[in-house]
Enzyme design. Structure first.
Site, PDB file in Angstrom:
ATOM      1  N   ARG A 148       0.832  -1.213   0.000  1.00  0.00           N
ATOM      2  CA  ARG A 148       0.000   0.000   0.000  1.00  0.00           C
ATOM      3  C   ARG A 148       0.862   1.257   0.000  1.00  0.00           C
ATOM      4  O   ARG A 148       0.568   2.230  -0.709  1.00  0.00           O
ATOM      5  CB  ARG A 148      -0.920  -0.019   1.223  1.00  0.00           C
ATOM      6  CG  ARG A 148      -1.811   1.193   1.357  1.00  0.00           C
ATOM      7  CD  ARG A 148      -2.707   1.103   2.578  1.00  0.00           C
ATOM      8  NE  ARG A 148      -3.797   0.164   2.370  1.00  0.00           N
ATOM      9  CZ  ARG A 148      -4.983   0.499   1.863  1.00  0.00           C
ATOM     10  NH1 ARG A 148      -5.227   1.749   1.512  1.00  0.00           N
ATOM     11  NH2 ARG A 148      -5.920  -0.412   1.731  1.00  0.00           N
ATOM     12  N   TYR A 200       0.345 -13.645  -0.325  1.00  0.00           N
ATOM     13  CA  TYR A 200       0.907 -13.337  -1.636  1.00  0.00           C
ATOM     14  C   TYR A 200       2.225 -12.575  -1.471  1.00  0.00           C
ATOM     15  O   TYR A 200       2.476 -11.953  -0.434  1.00  0.00           O
ATOM     16  CB  TYR A 200      -0.071 -12.549  -2.520  1.00  0.00           C
ATOM     17  CG  TYR A 200      -0.658 -11.292  -1.933  1.00  0.00           C
ATOM     18  CD1 TYR A 200       0.022 -10.067  -1.961  1.00  0.00           C
ATOM     19  CD2 TYR A 200      -1.946 -11.294  -1.385  1.00  0.00           C
ATOM     20  CE1 TYR A 200      -0.540  -8.916  -1.460  1.00  0.00           C
ATOM     21  CE2 TYR A 200      -2.521 -10.141  -0.885  1.00  0.00           C
ATOM     22  CZ  TYR A 200      -1.810  -8.953  -0.921  1.00  0.00           C
ATOM     23  OH  TYR A 200      -2.371  -7.809  -0.422  1.00  0.00           O
ATOM     24  N   ASP A 210     -13.390   6.350   0.494  1.00  0.00           N
ATOM     25  CA  ASP A 210     -14.077   5.735   1.627  1.00  0.00           C
ATOM     26  C   ASP A 210     -15.130   6.635   2.254  1.00  0.00           C
ATOM     27  O   ASP A 210     -16.059   6.146   2.901  1.00  0.00           O
ATOM     28  CB  ASP A 210     -13.060   5.321   2.700  1.00  0.00           C
ATOM     29  CG  ASP A 210     -12.384   3.994   2.393  1.00  0.00           C
ATOM     30  OD1 ASP A 210     -12.767   3.358   1.389  1.00  0.00           O
ATOM     31  OD2 ASP A 210     -11.482   3.602   3.148  1.00  0.00           O
TER      32      ASP A 210
END
Length: 424
Positions: free
Chosen positions: A108, A215, A292
């Protein structure tokens, strides 16, 4: 003191806010970003970025840089968390061919950093340590109120997160608790060298009231894990919920691959999972919601950050149409722009919010329904894109461009029989 020296003010310096600032600046508008923290940054670990977002990152001129920081996995594999058996998979190379853009995973902070650097290069006015406490509409624009005074622009984009102040202009609702909590952990790849992990895939173990994701990150130099579970303490209404003892209890009895990965999770922090109910309108005069603040989702179909970047792209695309018709940053007719933006994005994101909730329910089934779900998933063809075509294609700019939704398959014995018969 009130001043108006920018076309647009963006409140919030996260992924969505920076994407909006970059897109509008690339179109020639002057933009200021107000971030409440002392510096720009992101917390968390991995993100999955599907083709509907890598397409936009390419259009923003950022895809090559983002790929250089992330990983392009070969497969997405879904397994049963109890016995570890494979249920279904997506061939992500074939998916790339189908949609024209890759599916990737990235830290991120690396995606955020890419957007931040692009904003700096483009001349976005980036301001930290500024908390916006209120929003107001004014003649031909909007104002934000901070401890330092008022700032005005012709448009204010509120990318101020799941607990948005601006959202109160449109709704008195509150974030909705799912009673689930996420633990994360990103570690050097050497830490999993002796574990039975796949380093070329996104692997999701789905189980009763829990799931576990794995991952690689950073060109395979790191390995990311996410453990999500339903909290009994949250269901009971206790304040202290999602604690490490609940993490261990939730995954007790799950497959040995999960047990091996759990000790690597960060245990000093966890993320309680909330979402928001869909809103039918994101426009309050010249204040609009983005990211958001408008549509915080549960994470099950990995579209939260993607939707924010899509919001930025769609807003910019409608601005671009105005500019092509002869307007300038100072003369854009913002009312039809923001109405067109809201009309399409509210509809698409409502679909994502609802599907995310349903997907979470599907992942976390127990008993006979878990067995039926597994039967249905095992019959799915690797190259069946019926459940993602609505999501991974080009981003719609109008409601008419939204693709049709998939038809859900009920988790029943009858459905399992029909699916098995259809596949011979």
């Amino acid at each position: 003191m009130t001043h108006r020296d920018k076309d647009v003010i963006v409140v919030g310096g996260g992924i969505g806010g920076l994407a909006a600032a970059l897109r509008l600046t690339q179109l020639g508008l002057t933009v200021r970003v107000l971030e409440h923290a002392a510096e720009f940054g992101e917390v968390g670990a991995g993100l999955q970025i599907a083709p509907n977002c890598t397409r936009i990152l390419d259009q923003l001129g950022l895809l090559d840089e983002v790929i250089s920081l992330g990983v392009l996995p070969d497969h997405m594999v879904m397994k049963d968390a109890v016995d570890g058996s494979e249920l279904t998979r997506l061939d992500l190379r074939d998916l790339h061919d189908r949609y024209g853009y890759p599916y990737m995973v990235i830290h991120r902070s690396d995606l955020h950093g890419t957007l931040l650097r692009a904003c700096q290069r483009s001349g976005v006015d980036l301001v930290t340590s500024t908390t916006v406490t209120a929003y107001e509409n004014v003649e031909d624009g909007a104002a934000v109120i901070t401890e330092g005074g008022r700032q005005e622009a012709r448009l204010v984009v509120a990318a101020d997160g799941i607990r948005s102040v601006a959202r109160r202009m449109l709704s008195d609702d509150a974030p909705v608790s799912s009673n689930y909590v996420a633990y994360r952990g990103a570690v050097p790849i050497e830490a999993v060298a002796e574990l039975n992990v796949m380093t070329d895939a996104v692997v999701v173990y789905i189980g009763p009231g829990c799931h576990f994701v794995q991952y690689p990150l950073r060109q395979g130099e790191m390995f990311n894990q996410v453990a999500v579970f339903q909290s009994p303490k949250a269901i009971a209404g206790e304040e202290d919920w999602g604690t490490p003892d609940e993490l261990d209890a939730a995954f007790e009895g799950m497959h040995e691959n999960i047990q091996a990965g759990l000790p690597l999770m960060w245990r000093d922090r966890w993320w309680r999972m909330f979402d928001r109910e869909p809103l039918s309108d994101w426009v309050a005069g010249r204040v609009i919601l983005l990211g958001d603040s408008a549509h915080a989702p549960l994470q099950y179909i990995a579209q939260g950050a993607i939707m924010a970047i899509e919001d930025a792209w769609v807003l910019g695309s409608h601005v671009e149409k105005e500019l092509q018709s002869g307007a300038t940053g100072a003369t854009i007719d913002w009312d039809p722009v923001v109405r067109a933006y809201s009309d399409v994005r509210t509809k698409h994101t409502a679909r994502v919010l609802g599907t995310s909730r349903k997907w979470g329910e599907l992942w976390h089934l127990d008993g006979e329904k878990r067995e039926i779900r597994n039967e249905i998933l095992r019959e799915r063809s690797t190259h069946d894109y019926g459940f993602v075509d609505w999501l991974y294609g080009p981003t719609a700019l109008t409601p008419e461009e939204l693709p049709p939704m998939f038809s859900p398959v009920p988790v029943t014995r009858e459905s399992a029989s029909r699916v098995a018969t259809a596949h011979g």
